[in-house]
Design a protein around this motif. Structure first.
Motif, short mmCIF file in Angstrom:
data_model
loop_
_atom_site.label_atom_id
_atom_site.label_comp_id
_atom_site.label_asym_id
_atom_site.label_seq_id
_atom_site.Cartn_x
_atom_site.Cartn_y
_atom_site.Cartn_z
N THR A 96 -9.52 -27.89 -6.01
CA THR A 96 -10.66 -28.80 -6.19
C THR A 96 -10.92 -29.05 -7.67
OG1 THR A 96 -11.65 -27.98 -4.15
CG2 THR A 96 -13.10 -29.16 -5.64
N LEU A 97 -10.83 -28.00 -8.48
CA LEU A 97 -11.12 -28.13 -9.91
C LEU A 97 -9.89 -28.51 -10.74
CD1 LEU A 97 -13.63 -25.20 -10.43
CD2 LEU A 97 -14.11 -27.63 -10.19
N GLY A 98 -8.74 -28.68 -10.07
CA GLY A 98 -7.54 -29.09 -10.78
C GLY A 98 -6.86 -27.98 -11.56
N TYR A 99 -7.06 -26.74 -11.13
CA TYR A 99 -6.48 -25.60 -11.86
C TYR A 99 -5.23 -25.01 -11.22
CZ TYR A 99 -9.85 -25.00 -15.58
OH TYR A 99 -10.59 -25.17 -16.72
N LEU A 100 -4.79 -25.55 -10.07
CA LEU A 100 -3.60 -24.99 -9.43
C LEU A 100 -2.38 -25.10 -10.34
CD1 LEU A 100 -3.50 -25.72 -5.60
CD2 LEU A 100 -3.62 -23.52 -6.76
N ASP A 101 -2.33 -26.15 -11.17
CA ASP A 101 -1.18 -26.32 -12.07
C ASP A 101 -1.34 -25.55 -13.37
OD1 ASP A 101 -0.01 -27.97 -10.22
OD2 ASP A 101 -0.82 -29.81 -11.10
#
Length: 118
Positions: A96-101
């Motif tokens: 959701t916060l765009g931190y998986l990458d």
């Protein structure tokens, strides 16, 4: 418990696993962070570190900041770091916060071990 349990695994090489079995929030971060910082200070961690998060049922921005800080501290100390076995809560939150990458993330500990050993 509210600490990070450390074990060694791996076939070709030794890999440190750090298992976090509690929520990542302002009430529990202090103890978890303290135990990981002790592992770093005492140089007991192998070069490759897999952080297992399958039992983390809740994470908030303080938990995210903790993961960013620990990831950075380990890398600065010369470790390679992979997050694995993310719970649905952690996976959803990071996505959701765009931190998986931002982090290196794999599904299973076996994948983490394979990734380190290849």
């Amino acid at each position: 418990g509210d600490y990070a349990a450390h074990e060694i695994t791996g076939i070709k090489t030794s890999i440190s696993t750090i298992r976090i079995d509690t929520d990542l929030d302002e009430y529990r971060i202090k103890n978890i962070s303290a135990s990981i910082k002790i592992y770093i200070a005492e140089s007991i961690l192998e070069k490759d570190v897999a952080i297992i998060l399958e039992n983390v049922k809740y994470i908030n921005n303080i938990g995210l900041n903790f993961l960013i800080e620990i990831n950075g501290a380990l890398k600065k100390d010369g470790h390679r770091v992979i997050l694995c076995q993310l719970s649905n809560a952690v996976s959803h939150y990071l996505k959701t916060l765009g931190y998986l990458d931002y982090f290196q993330v794999v599904d299973t500990l076996k994948e983490a071990v394979d990734s380190f050993e290849n």
